[in-house]
Design an enzyme around this catalytic site. Structure first.
Site, short mmCIF file in Angstrom:
data_model
loop_
_atom_site.label_atom_id
_atom_site.label_comp_id
_atom_site.label_asym_id
_atom_site.label_seq_id
_atom_site.Cartn_x
_atom_site.Cartn_y
_atom_site.Cartn_z
N LYS A 268 16.34 21.67 -9.85
CA LYS A 268 15.63 20.44 -10.22
C LYS A 268 16.40 19.50 -11.12
CE LYS A 268 11.33 19.99 -10.39
NZ LYS A 268 10.01 19.94 -11.01
N SER B 224 15.41 21.80 -15.15
CA SER B 224 14.27 22.67 -15.41
C SER B 224 14.81 24.01 -15.89
CB SER B 224 13.47 22.86 -14.12
OG SER B 224 12.77 24.08 -14.17
N GLU C 41 9.55 8.95 -16.70
CA GLU C 41 8.17 9.38 -16.97
C GLU C 41 7.73 8.99 -18.38
OE1 GLU C 41 7.53 13.46 -14.66
OE2 GLU C 41 9.47 13.36 -15.64
N HIS D 166 0.84 -1.21 0.00
CA HIS D 166 0.00 0.00 0.00
C HIS D 166 0.88 1.27 0.00
CE1 HIS D 166 -3.33 -2.69 1.35
NE2 HIS D 166 -2.35 -3.23 2.05
#
Ligand code: ARG
Length: 467
Positions: free
Chosen positions: A293, A287, A300, A166
């Site tokens: 970042k 970024s 992704e 979970h």
């Protein structure tokens, strides 16, 4: 789109005998597949050479014509490979583009190549050959990915991390064990690939339009020449079957789902909040506005490619589901789905292999997280069963009280003083602290397939031997 060189008004030179005029421009556009099936040129030419050779061997065409055909086809192969071939949309597909060029090159002998075959068995052959090669490539790529995981697993057979259910901290595991979970998944994908190669390893050529042929062909000969185990056994099924393409897509969808779960884990692990792994510069991006970042774009995109692959599977299942036997032109829509999914899958496996090999594992962060969230609570319960003779359900209850107390005090289980533990259950001794560390917890899980480093090493050895 392909170049249009032939006169649109004339009827098709390949099948236009009974047609007075050529097709409407829209008809030509919806009908043509050359824009994508030109990818099959090598398979088409290989198939035609095998077919012509068999026709000559059986005395159906002369050796002289066969030689001209084979020579012409080889010329076309180098023209296409060298980028010196003009594809024509009026010639619809790869089969007719090649045959028309053959006629220009060798004259009337070209017309004998299509004896005892149809585009229906021809396309089934070309596409099967293509999918077979793609499956072989996929098998090798999966082997590479598995090898990357085996190396990381070996390196981290002892590195402790939290195991989750979970996405809540459950019990400590090792990072090596977690890596080996992916080895199992990609190992299953690879065995699915191997089975699919076995299923499709039958030669369609010679089924002709759908009914077979009256010419004395030898389908065993062409099957052998093209590297198939044997010829297909039912000509109707042969030209109407696209199971091999659907199987490829199903396998790609399952492997894609595995890759996507891994991608999701990498996305989570590489957040500053988790900090379990750091992706290499080679597999991340920055970024343009936030200098701090480092984004896991490759992960992704792997996650997203899975969506495309699923789409292709559903598209082809839907294309095929209502078709009567045997061939229908609907089936021409099979190729783009498979080509797109194959490209996505190859990219996803390659990117993942690179990410897994390159990422830096922060074992200190993993270990700290492994100890949080009362992850050794089960070990306490098991100790009570083993050492104090409690039934597991009672031990579970006692442990629950210890966890609640630790939570109240804002400390870990191992930080509770013995007097506190004994107040909960008198049978607890200071020996209990031996099982409350994460290292002791993982080392104790020696059941077959369990997370103990000794077990993980056994599984690594098992997979090394079969990879
Ligand atoms: N381009 C066609 C396809 O991809 C080849 C087979 C055409 N057969 C036919 N009878 N029109 O399916």
């Amino acid at each position: 789109m392909a170049d249009d060189t032939t006169d649109t008004k004339s009827s098709n030179q390949m099948w236009g005998g009974r047609f007075a005029s050529g097709p409407d421009a829209i008809m030509e556009e919806i009908n043509a597949s050359i824009g994508f099936d030109k990818k099959l040129f090598a398979q088409d030419i290989r198939g035609s050479i095998a077919h012509a050779t068999m026709l000559a061997h059986q005395g159906i065409i002369s050796t002289d014509d066969k030689d001209k055909i084979v020579h012409g086809l080889n010329t076309i192969l180098s023209e296409i490979e060298g980028g010196n071939f003009e594809f024509s949309r009026q010639l619809e597909d790869i089969h007719m583009n090649v045959e028309a060029r053959l006629a220009t090159l060798i004259g009337p002998a070209a017309g004998r190549l299509h004896t005892a075959r149809s585009r229906n068995d021809q396309v089934a052959l070309d596409f099967r050959l293509w999918v077979k090669e793609e499956l072989q490539k996929t098998e090798q790529m999966l082997t590479g990915l598995i090898a990357a995981f085996l190396d990381r697993a070996e390196e981290h057979a002892e590195s402790v991390m939290p195991g989750f259910t979970h996405l809540q901290t459950a019990q400590p595991v090792t990072f090596g064990h977690h890596c080996m979970a992916y080895v199992e998944m990609f190992g299953r994908d690879r065995s699915r690939v191997r089975h699919a190669i076995e299923h499709l390893d039958e030669s369609p050529i010679g089924a002709a339009a759908l009914a077979g042929t009256g010419y004395p062909i030898d389908r065993h000969m062409t099957a052998k020449a093209l590297g198939f185990r044997e010829p297909t056994r039912n000509s109707i099924d042969t030209v109407s079957d696209r199971d091999f393409a659907i199987e490829f897509l199903s396998i790609a969808a399952i492997a894609g789902m595995h890759l996507s779960r891994l991608a999701e884990e990498i996305v989570i692990w590489s957040t500053p909040q988790f900090g379990f792994v750091r992706l290499s510069d080679a597999f991340s991006t920055g970024s343009s506005i936030m200098p701090q970042k480092k984004n896991p774009d490759a992960a992704e995109l792997v996650r997203a490619k899975t969506g495309r692959i699923n789409g292709s599977l559903v598209a082809l299942l839907t294309i095929m589901k209502g078709l009567p036997l045997a061939y229908s032109k609907d089936m021409q829509e099979d190729k783009e789905q498979v080509f797109d999914a194959a490209e996505s899958l190859e990219l996803a496996i390659a990117a993942m292999t690179g990410m897994v090999r390159d990422m830096t594992v922060n074992t200190a962060r993993m270990k700290a997280a492994a100890g949080s969230g009362y992850s050794t609570a089960t070990d306490l319960a098991d100790w009570l069963v083993r050492e104090a003779g409690l039934p597991f359900r009672d031990a579970h209850h006692v442990t629950g009280r210890a966890v609640a107390l630790a939570e109240n005090k804002g400390c870990d289980l191992a930080e509770l003083p013995l007097s506190d533990l004994q107040a909960i259950h008198a049978a607890i001794t200071d020996k209990v602290y031996d099982v409350l560390t994460v290292e002791a917890s993982v080392a104790s899980r020696k059941s077959f397939g369990g997370t103990a480093p000794s077990e993980v090493r056994k599984q690594i050895a098992f997979w090394r031997a079969r990879n």
